[in-house]
Design a protein around this motif. Structure first.
Motif, mmCIF file in Angstrom:
data_model
loop_
_atom_site.group_PDB
_atom_site.id
_atom_site.type_symbol
_atom_site.label_atom_id
_atom_site.label_comp_id
_atom_site.label_asym_id
_atom_site.label_seq_id
_atom_site.Cartn_x
_atom_site.Cartn_y
_atom_site.Cartn_z
ATOM 1 N N GLN B 43 -35.468 -33.401 43.836
ATOM 2 C CA GLN B 43 -36.113 -32.817 45.021
ATOM 3 C C GLN B 43 -36.081 -31.311 44.838
ATOM 4 O OE1 GLN B 43 -37.026 -34.784 47.835
ATOM 5 N NE2 GLN B 43 -37.855 -33.006 48.870
ATOM 6 N N GLY B 44 -37.216 -30.650 45.053
ATOM 7 C CA GLY B 44 -37.272 -29.208 44.893
ATOM 8 C C GLY B 44 -36.389 -28.494 45.898
ATOM 9 N N CYS B 45 -35.966 -27.314 45.553
ATOM 10 C CA CYS B 45 -35.051 -26.545 46.393
ATOM 11 C C CYS B 45 -35.467 -25.085 46.286
ATOM 12 C CB CYS B 45 -33.628 -26.750 45.879
ATOM 13 S SG CYS B 45 -32.413 -25.992 46.943
ATOM 14 N N THR B 46 -35.504 -24.388 47.399
ATOM 15 C CA THR B 46 -36.029 -23.019 47.343
ATOM 16 C C THR B 46 -35.054 -22.053 46.701
ATOM 17 O OG1 THR B 46 -35.355 -22.750 49.642
ATOM 18 C CG2 THR B 46 -37.674 -23.236 49.223
ATOM 19 N N ASP B 47 -33.842 -22.502 46.341
ATOM 20 C CA ASP B 47 -33.035 -21.619 45.489
ATOM 21 C C ASP B 47 -33.126 -22.045 44.021
ATOM 22 O OD1 ASP B 47 -31.436 -23.837 45.552
ATOM 23 O OD2 ASP B 47 -29.753 -22.868 46.558
ATOM 24 N N GLY B 48 -34.111 -22.857 43.710
ATOM 25 C CA GLY B 48 -34.381 -23.221 42.322
ATOM 26 C C GLY B 48 -35.103 -22.102 41.585
ATOM 27 N N PRO B 49 -35.447 -22.326 40.317
ATOM 28 C CA PRO B 49 -36.083 -21.292 39.500
ATOM 29 C C PRO B 49 -37.523 -21.025 39.943
ATOM 30 C CG PRO B 49 -36.064 -23.375 38.331
ATOM 31 C CD PRO B 49 -35.280 -23.599 39.591
ATOM 32 N N LEU B 126 -49.834 -18.058 41.353
ATOM 33 C CA LEU B 126 -48.810 -17.913 42.389
ATOM 34 C C LEU B 126 -47.450 -18.156 41.754
ATOM 35 C CD1 LEU B 126 -50.371 -20.089 45.266
ATOM 36 C CD2 LEU B 126 -50.889 -17.731 44.627
ATOM 37 N N VAL B 127 -46.497 -17.299 42.052
ATOM 38 C CA VAL B 127 -45.112 -17.548 41.664
ATOM 39 C C VAL B 127 -44.397 -18.072 42.903
ATOM 40 C CG1 VAL B 127 -42.992 -16.546 40.747
ATOM 41 C CG2 VAL B 127 -45.220 -15.729 39.925
ATOM 42 N N VAL B 128 -43.756 -19.228 42.764
ATOM 43 C CA VAL B 128 -43.160 -19.912 43.918
ATOM 44 C C VAL B 128 -41.784 -20.461 43.542
ATOM 45 C CG1 VAL B 128 -45.470 -20.609 44.703
ATOM 46 C CG2 VAL B 128 -44.081 -22.223 43.395
ATOM 47 N N ARG B 129 -41.000 -20.793 44.567
ATOM 48 C CA ARG B 129 -39.742 -21.518 44.385
ATOM 49 C C ARG B 129 -39.777 -22.781 45.223
ATOM 50 N NH1 ARG B 129 -35.592 -18.313 42.175
ATOM 51 N NH2 ARG B 129 -36.089 -16.092 42.154
ATOM 52 N N GLY B 130 -39.191 -23.871 44.703
ATOM 53 C CA GLY B 130 -39.089 -25.092 45.493
ATOM 54 C C GLY B 130 -39.781 -26.293 44.861
#
Lengths: 158, 158
Positions: B43-49, B126-130
């Motif tokens: 599951q993606g996480c917004t403190d991921g890369p 777009l550069v994104v986190r999550g």
């Protein structure tokens, strides 16, 4: 009177590719009180009316265990929307924005998503609140709401 | 060792329909650090890369105005997943659940959805986190996060 699917001042269309890259199965049908896009709400709300999600065979076998989830994510196919707009003026007020900066139904892949409250499961039919789509909208997917799967926030975390 | 895409004990497949009902355009490509499903997070996480969403022409024109949104909803095509499972045992532990009671990538329409934090916009990228998907995953849609469009809670409401 607001017209549907016309191209308004400032909007921009592109030529659609000759071929699509993947195929969608319609796995059921959504029943709502709205038969006209001009009467449908702009955004679903969980204090809205109950709606029915009818899952067709053989896909209804995939509903096993869904009743334990209070909230579901629903994906559906916005079958009456044009797909070639990249700049849109949804309110026809001269303000133009890119399609990806809008939740408008007109988009290259017209997939709507909603988070709904699951009221009850009646065999292959889910009764839910929180939809905003037209009656007869084809169903694409159902998933438990992602927030129900998230690990708890770390202690001392942001 | 966990095998990918095999059918495990208790799982159930169905025959896929002969035809699909609608077509998807791949509108770009997602770049992540993960090239193997066994290494990707569940599951993606917004403190991921940070990950990159590369929007292809002509669809990149639809990004106009997107930088004002802190969070986006991303839909993508889980191109390596089987589509015929209605009952699944994701952990191969004998516990079997319906596909729609899981967020597993194996589903009739393998569309993943994530809520990401928008870090920056670099032209059509777009550069994104999550995110949690594999490198090279085809992009299907981008929308502002629905919660940014919700009216404020009513005073005195639940």
């Amino acid at each position: 009177m607001v017209q549907l699917n016309e191209v308004r001042a400032g909007e921009r269309t592109v030529a659609l590719p000759a071929h699509t890259d993947a195929g969608i199965y319609f796995i059921g049908t959504i029943r709502t009180p709205w038969t006209d896009r001009r009467a449908a709400p702009r955004q679903g709300c969980t204090d809205g009316p109950p709606c029915r999600i009818e899952v067709a065979p053989p896909w209804d076998q995939g509903l096993d265990g869904i009743a334990r989830f209070a909230r579901l994510e629903v994906l559906y196919w916005l079958h009456r929307s044009r797909r070639d707009l990249v700049l849109q003026s949804p309110r026809d007020d001269g303000a133009v924005r890119g399609t990806f900066a809008l939740r408008s139904p007109a988009r290259p892949n017209p997939i709507g998503s909603a988070i709904v409250e699951l009221v009850t499961v009646e065999g292959p039919v889910l009764v839910v609140r929180g939809l905003d789509c037209l009656d007869g909208t084809p169903l694409v997917d159902l998933k438990p709401d992602r927030s129900l799967f998230r690990p708890p926030a770390r202690e001392g975390g942001a």
